[in-house]
Motif scaffolding. Structure first.
Motif, PDB file in Angstrom:
ATOM      1  N   TYR A   1      59.902  99.737  20.978  1.00  0.00           N
ATOM      2  CA  TYR A   1      61.108  99.235  21.650  1.00  0.00           C
ATOM      3  C   TYR A   1      61.978 100.423  22.046  1.00  0.00           C
ATOM      4  CZ  TYR A   1      65.312  96.523  22.639  1.00  0.00           C
ATOM      5  OH  TYR A   1      66.389  95.952  23.260  1.00  0.00           O
ATOM      6  N   CYS A   2      62.076 100.675  23.337  1.00  0.00           N
ATOM      7  CA  CYS A   2      62.880 101.793  23.854  1.00  0.00           C
ATOM      8  C   CYS A   2      63.840 101.328  24.937  1.00  0.00           C
ATOM      9  CB  CYS A   2      61.975 102.893  24.398  1.00  0.00           C
ATOM     10  SG  CYS A   2      60.931 103.648  23.147  1.00  0.00           S
ATOM     11  N   ASN A   3      64.164 100.046  24.940  1.00  0.00           N
ATOM     12  CA  ASN A   3      65.043  99.470  25.951  1.00  0.00           C
ATOM     13  C   ASN A   3      66.490  99.865  25.680  1.00  0.00           C
ATOM     14  OD1 ASN A   3      66.271  97.873  27.856  1.00  0.00           O
ATOM     15  ND2 ASN A   3      65.141  96.024  27.328  1.00  0.00           N
ATOM     16  N   LEU A   4      67.187 100.344  26.702  1.00  0.00           N
ATOM     17  CA  LEU A   4      68.603 100.693  26.560  1.00  0.00           C
ATOM     18  C   LEU A   4      69.504  99.636  27.188  1.00  0.00           C
ATOM     19  CD1 LEU A   4      68.422 104.534  27.193  1.00  0.00           C
ATOM     20  CD2 LEU A   4      68.627 103.333  25.015  1.00  0.00           C
ATOM     21  N   ASN A   5      68.920  98.615  27.794  1.00  0.00           N
ATOM     22  CA  ASN A   5      69.664  97.453  28.301  1.00  0.00           C
ATOM     23  C   ASN A   5      70.904  97.801  29.101  1.00  0.00           C
ATOM     24  OD1 ASN A   5      68.235  94.963  27.307  1.00  0.00           O
ATOM     25  ND2 ASN A   5      68.317  96.221  25.473  1.00  0.00           N
ATOM     26  N   GLY A   6      70.723  98.622  30.116  1.00  0.00           N
ATOM     27  CA  GLY A   6      71.836  98.965  30.992  1.00  0.00           C
ATOM     28  C   GLY A   6      72.672 100.127  30.499  1.00  0.00           C
ATOM     29  N   GLY A   7      72.337 100.690  29.345  1.00  0.00           N
ATOM     30  CA  GLY A   7      73.114 101.794  28.798  1.00  0.00           C
ATOM     31  C   GLY A   7      72.494 103.150  29.072  1.00  0.00           C
ATOM     32  N   GLU A   8      71.706 103.242  30.143  1.00  0.00           N
ATOM     33  CA  GLU A   8      70.991 104.496  30.433  1.00  0.00           C
ATOM     34  C   GLU A   8      71.920 105.672  30.679  1.00  0.00           C
ATOM     35  OE1 GLU A   8      68.203 101.266  30.803  1.00  0.00           O
ATOM     36  OE2 GLU A   8      70.147 101.526  31.729  1.00  0.00           O
ATOM     37  N   SER A   9      73.159 105.425  31.086  1.00  0.00           N
ATOM     38  CA  SER A   9      74.097 106.524  31.337  1.00  0.00           C
ATOM     39  C   SER A   9      74.761 107.004  30.043  1.00  0.00           C
ATOM     40  CB  SER A   9      75.165 106.097  32.342  1.00  0.00           C
ATOM     41  OG  SER A   9      75.941 105.043  31.807  1.00  0.00           O
ATOM     42  N   LEU A  10      74.549 106.282  28.942  1.00  0.00           N
ATOM     43  CA  LEU A  10      75.140 106.646  27.653  1.00  0.00           C
ATOM     44  C   LEU A  10      74.159 107.469  26.829  1.00  0.00           C
ATOM     45  CD1 LEU A  10      76.505 103.121  26.624  1.00  0.00           C
ATOM     46  CD2 LEU A  10      77.844 105.040  27.518  1.00  0.00           C
ATOM     47  N   PRO A  11      74.660 108.258  25.856  1.00  0.00           N
ATOM     48  CA  PRO A  11      73.737 108.841  24.882  1.00  0.00           C
ATOM     49  C   PRO A  11      72.966 107.703  24.204  1.00  0.00           C
ATOM     50  CG  PRO A  11      75.923 109.801  24.645  1.00  0.00           C
ATOM     51  CD  PRO A  11      76.053 108.651  25.617  1.00  0.00           C
ATOM     52  N   ILE A  12      71.738 107.954  23.818  1.00  0.00           N
ATOM     53  CA  ILE A  12      70.876 106.903  23.273  1.00  0.00           C
ATOM     54  C   ILE A  12      71.537 106.184  22.101  1.00  0.00           C
ATOM     55  CG2 ILE A  12      68.686 106.478  22.077  1.00  0.00           C
ATOM     56  CD1 ILE A  12      67.491 108.703  23.877  1.00  0.00           C
ATOM     57  N   TRP A  13      72.102 106.935  21.163  1.00  0.00           N
ATOM     58  CA  TRP A  13      72.703 106.279  19.990  1.00  0.00           C
ATOM     59  C   TRP A  13      73.855 105.358  20.384  1.00  0.00           C
ATOM     60  CZ3 TRP A  13      77.784 106.965  18.719  1.00  0.00           C
ATOM     61  CH2 TRP A  13      78.442 108.057  19.295  1.00  0.00           C
ATOM     62  N   GLU A  14      74.593 105.723  21.437  1.00  0.00           N
ATOM     63  CA  GLU A  14      75.686 104.850  21.890  1.00  0.00           C
ATOM     64  C   GLU A  14      75.137 103.585  22.543  1.00  0.00           C
ATOM     65  OE1 GLU A  14      79.150 106.278  24.016  1.00  0.00           O
ATOM     66  OE2 GLU A  14      78.824 108.272  23.164  1.00  0.00           O
ATOM     67  N   ALA A  15      74.045 103.722  23.307  1.00  0.00           N
ATOM     68  CA  ALA A  15      73.438 102.553  23.944  1.00  0.00           C
ATOM     69  C   ALA A  15      72.907 101.585  22.881  1.00  0.00           C
ATOM     70  CB  ALA A  15      72.318 102.982  24.886  1.00  0.00           C
ATOM     71  N   ILE A  16      72.321 102.127  21.806  1.00  0.00           N
ATOM     72  CA  ILE A  16      71.830 101.278  20.720  1.00  0.00           C
ATOM     73  C   ILE A  16      73.007 100.591  20.029  1.00  0.00           C
ATOM     74  CG2 ILE A  16      70.638 101.256  18.493  1.00  0.00           C
ATOM     75  CD1 ILE A  16      69.047 103.732  19.551  1.00  0.00           C
ATOM     76  N   THR A  17      74.075 101.332  19.783  1.00  0.00           N
ATOM     77  CA  THR A  17      75.258 100.752  19.151  1.00  0.00           C
ATOM     78  C   THR A  17      75.830  99.634  20.010  1.00  0.00           C
ATOM     79  OG1 THR A  17      75.776 102.847  18.062  1.00  0.00           O
ATOM     80  CG2 THR A  17      77.573 101.256  18.263  1.00  0.00           C
ATOM     81  N   LYS A  18      75.894  99.868  21.310  1.00  0.00           N
ATOM     82  CA  LYS A  18      76.399  98.846  22.237  1.00  0.00           C
ATOM     83  C   LYS A  18      75.514  97.601  22.197  1.00  0.00           C
ATOM     84  CE  LYS A  18      77.506  98.202  27.099  1.00  0.00           C
ATOM     85  NZ  LYS A  18      76.731  98.230  28.306  1.00  0.00           N
ATOM     86  N   LEU A  19      74.215  97.803  22.203  1.00  0.00           N
ATOM     87  CA  LEU A  19      73.246  96.708  22.136  1.00  0.00           C
ATOM     88  C   LEU A  19      73.444  95.894  20.858  1.00  0.00           C
ATOM     89  CD1 LEU A  19      70.512  95.445  23.191  1.00  0.00           C
ATOM     90  CD2 LEU A  19      69.394  97.193  21.801  1.00  0.00           C
ATOM     91  N   ASP A  20      73.570  96.588  19.730  1.00  0.00           N
ATOM     92  CA  ASP A  20      73.746  95.893  18.463  1.00  0.00           C
ATOM     93  C   ASP A  20      75.110  95.238  18.350  1.00  0.00           C
ATOM     94  OD1 ASP A  20      71.213  96.281  17.453  1.00  0.00           O
ATOM     95  OD2 ASP A  20      71.736  98.104  16.371  1.00  0.00           O
ATOM     96  N   ARG A  21      76.137  95.872  18.876  1.00  0.00           N
ATOM     97  CA  ARG A  21      77.476  95.265  18.842  1.00  0.00           C
ATOM     98  C   ARG A  21      77.469  93.963  19.642  1.00  0.00           C
ATOM     99  NH1 ARG A  21      80.690  94.912  15.274  1.00  0.00           N
ATOM    100  NH2 ARG A  21      80.568  92.754  15.819  1.00  0.00           N
ATOM    101  N   GLU A  22      76.795  93.978  20.786  1.00  0.00           N
ATOM    102  CA  GLU A  22      76.677  92.750  21.582  1.00  0.00           C
ATOM    103  C   GLU A  22      75.959  91.671  20.771  1.00  0.00           C
ATOM    104  OE1 GLU A  22      74.626  91.057  25.688  1.00  0.00           O
ATOM    105  OE2 GLU A  22      74.663  93.225  25.355  1.00  0.00           O
ATOM    106  N   GLY A  23      74.928  92.076  20.030  1.00  0.00           N
ATOM    107  CA  GLY A  23      74.216  91.118  19.186  1.00  0.00           C
ATOM    108  C   GLY A  23      75.101  90.541  18.104  1.00  0.00           C
ATOM    109  N   MET A  24      75.877  91.387  17.443  1.00  0.00           N
ATOM    110  CA  MET A  24      76.769  90.893  16.396  1.00  0.00           C
ATOM    111  C   MET A  24      77.888  90.046  16.986  1.00  0.00           C
ATOM    112  SD  MET A  24      75.529  91.418  13.496  1.00  0.00           S
ATOM    113  CE  MET A  24      76.870  91.022  12.379  1.00  0.00           C
TER     114      MET A  24
END
Length: 115
Positions: A14-37
């Motif tokens: 799983y390497c999907n950044l879900n629209g967060g490609e302009s962010l550092p990877i860790w920030e894109a993951i955090t954004k993805l998880d925050r949306e999930g929560m």
């Protein structure tokens, strides 16, 4: 309730950044998880399933979490209950992903309280 959340990296498939490609990877993951929560905090299994379908996020505890919310769903024709509150937190793995070949596992926890 606590669960492993996003397992990100090629070793997890799983390497999907879900629209967060302009962010550092860790920030894109955090954004993805925050949306999930944020979605979990609605206590709507339907919304959470929609989030999972859209993002394909690899949340290990997705099925038990959805099952635990089922008793909170209002029955058809009854007003939604407002006597509960859900709060959450997310922790990324100690070595956050900064490069495409890195791996990251997030952990999330939430507490449901009733008044």
């Amino acid at each position: 309730v606590s669960s492993d959340f996003c397992h990100w990296g090629s070793r997890f498939g799983y390497c999907n950044l879900n629209g967060g490609e302009s962010l550092p990877i860790w920030e894109a993951i955090t954004k993805l998880d925050r949306e999930g929560m944020d979605t979990i905090e609605t206590l709507s299994p339907d919304r959470f399933q929609s989030y999972l379908s859209k993002t394909q996020n690899t949340i290990c505890g997705r099925r038990p979490s959805c099952c635990s919310w089922q008793p909170l769903r209002p029955t058809p024709g009854s007003p939604p209950s407002s006597n509960h509150d859900f709060s959450s937190s997310i922790t990324l793995s100690p070595v956050s992903a900064t490069r495409k070949n890195d791996s990251s596992v997030s952990y999330a926890s939430g507490a449901l309280s009733f008044s």
